[in-house]
Write an enzyme that holds these catalytic residues in place. Structure first.
Site, mmCIF file in Angstrom:
data_model
loop_
_atom_site.group_PDB
_atom_site.id
_atom_site.type_symbol
_atom_site.label_atom_id
_atom_site.label_comp_id
_atom_site.label_asym_id
_atom_site.label_seq_id
_atom_site.Cartn_x
_atom_site.Cartn_y
_atom_site.Cartn_z
ATOM 1 C CE1 TYR A 17 15.355 -22.408 -6.918
ATOM 2 C CE2 TYR A 17 14.477 -23.130 -4.811
ATOM 3 C CZ TYR A 17 14.648 -23.263 -6.146
ATOM 4 O OH TYR A 17 13.756 -24.219 -6.904
ATOM 5 C CD GLU A 39 14.393 -29.777 -6.851
ATOM 6 O OE1 GLU A 39 14.588 -30.432 -6.013
ATOM 7 O OE2 GLU A 39 13.991 -28.575 -6.850
ATOM 8 C CD1 TRP A 47 16.599 -25.454 -2.188
ATOM 9 C CD2 TRP A 47 17.171 -27.094 -3.428
ATOM 10 N NE1 TRP A 47 16.552 -24.876 -3.509
ATOM 11 C CE2 TRP A 47 17.000 -25.972 -4.408
ATOM 12 C CE3 TRP A 47 17.469 -28.369 -4.081
ATOM 13 C CZ2 TRP A 47 17.070 -25.909 -5.925
ATOM 14 C CZ3 TRP A 47 17.562 -28.384 -5.268
ATOM 15 C CH2 TRP A 47 17.556 -27.205 -6.224
#
Length: 191
Positions: A17, A39, A47
């Site tokens: 990512y 998000e 995350w």
């Protein structure tokens, strides 16, 4: 040894990512909607947890088809909560539908969600030159402004900290540390 951002912490999913998506400008409404959703799902979580469930989100929400998500019923959302590999927080799942509807309204008014967002930076990403990750803010005056504007348009899970992470995710801002191989200046030189 190349210097790079340390936050992926050796996790392959996080590293991919970081290397391929984070702080890379995007203009695709579907992808932008996906990152807004992820998000928002992160609120209170890591995350890494969110990324580990990304495929489940893509499957559950038809790869973030905005019109499809806008039409989801309460029963559909309950099924998604029960049967898909997603974060089981019903308000976060309901925000996918709410935010999809808000995006459809923005598309009607501005042509695209991308156009709406990129006007905040006059179409040009904010390129920061941090020496270390400790300098990167959690929120900025601009993330507060965008958050406020999104909330006025009925978006959910778009506080200023989440909005700043979202800005990084879609490349409105580049917060790779200056020496990172993936900082905009270093990517440009490498080409």
């Amino acid at each position: 040894m190349k210097k790079t951002c340390s936050w992926p912490n050796g996790n392959p999913l996080m590293q991919a990512y970081h290397d391929e998506e984070w702080c890379v400008p995007s203009y695709d409404d579907r992808y932008i909607f996906e990152l807004l959703t992820l998000e928002g799902a992160q609120a209170g979580l890591s995350w890494q947890i969110v990324l580990s469930k990304r495929a489940g989100y893509q499957e559950a929400f038809q790869h973030f088809d905005i019109a499809y998500c806008a039409e989801l019923t309460d029963a559909d959302l309950q099924t998604i909560k029960e049967q898909y590999h997603v974060i089981k927080h019903l308000a976060k799942l309901e925000s996918v539908r709410t935010n999809a509807r808000a995006i459809l309204n923005i598309q009607e008014e501005f042509g695209s969600f991308s156009d709406f967002l990129w006007r905040y930076v006059d179409g040009t990403p904010i390129i920061n030159h941090w020496e270390n990750e400790g300098e990167i803010p959690a929120q900025t005056a601009l993330s507060k402004q965008i958050s406020t504007d999104l909330k006025k348009r009925n978006f959910k899970f778009v506080g200023p900290v989440t909005t700043y992470s979202f800005m990084q995710a879609i490349g409105l801002v580049d917060d790779h540390i200056r020496m990172c191989a993936f900082h905009t200046a270093n990517r440009v030189r490498a080409k």
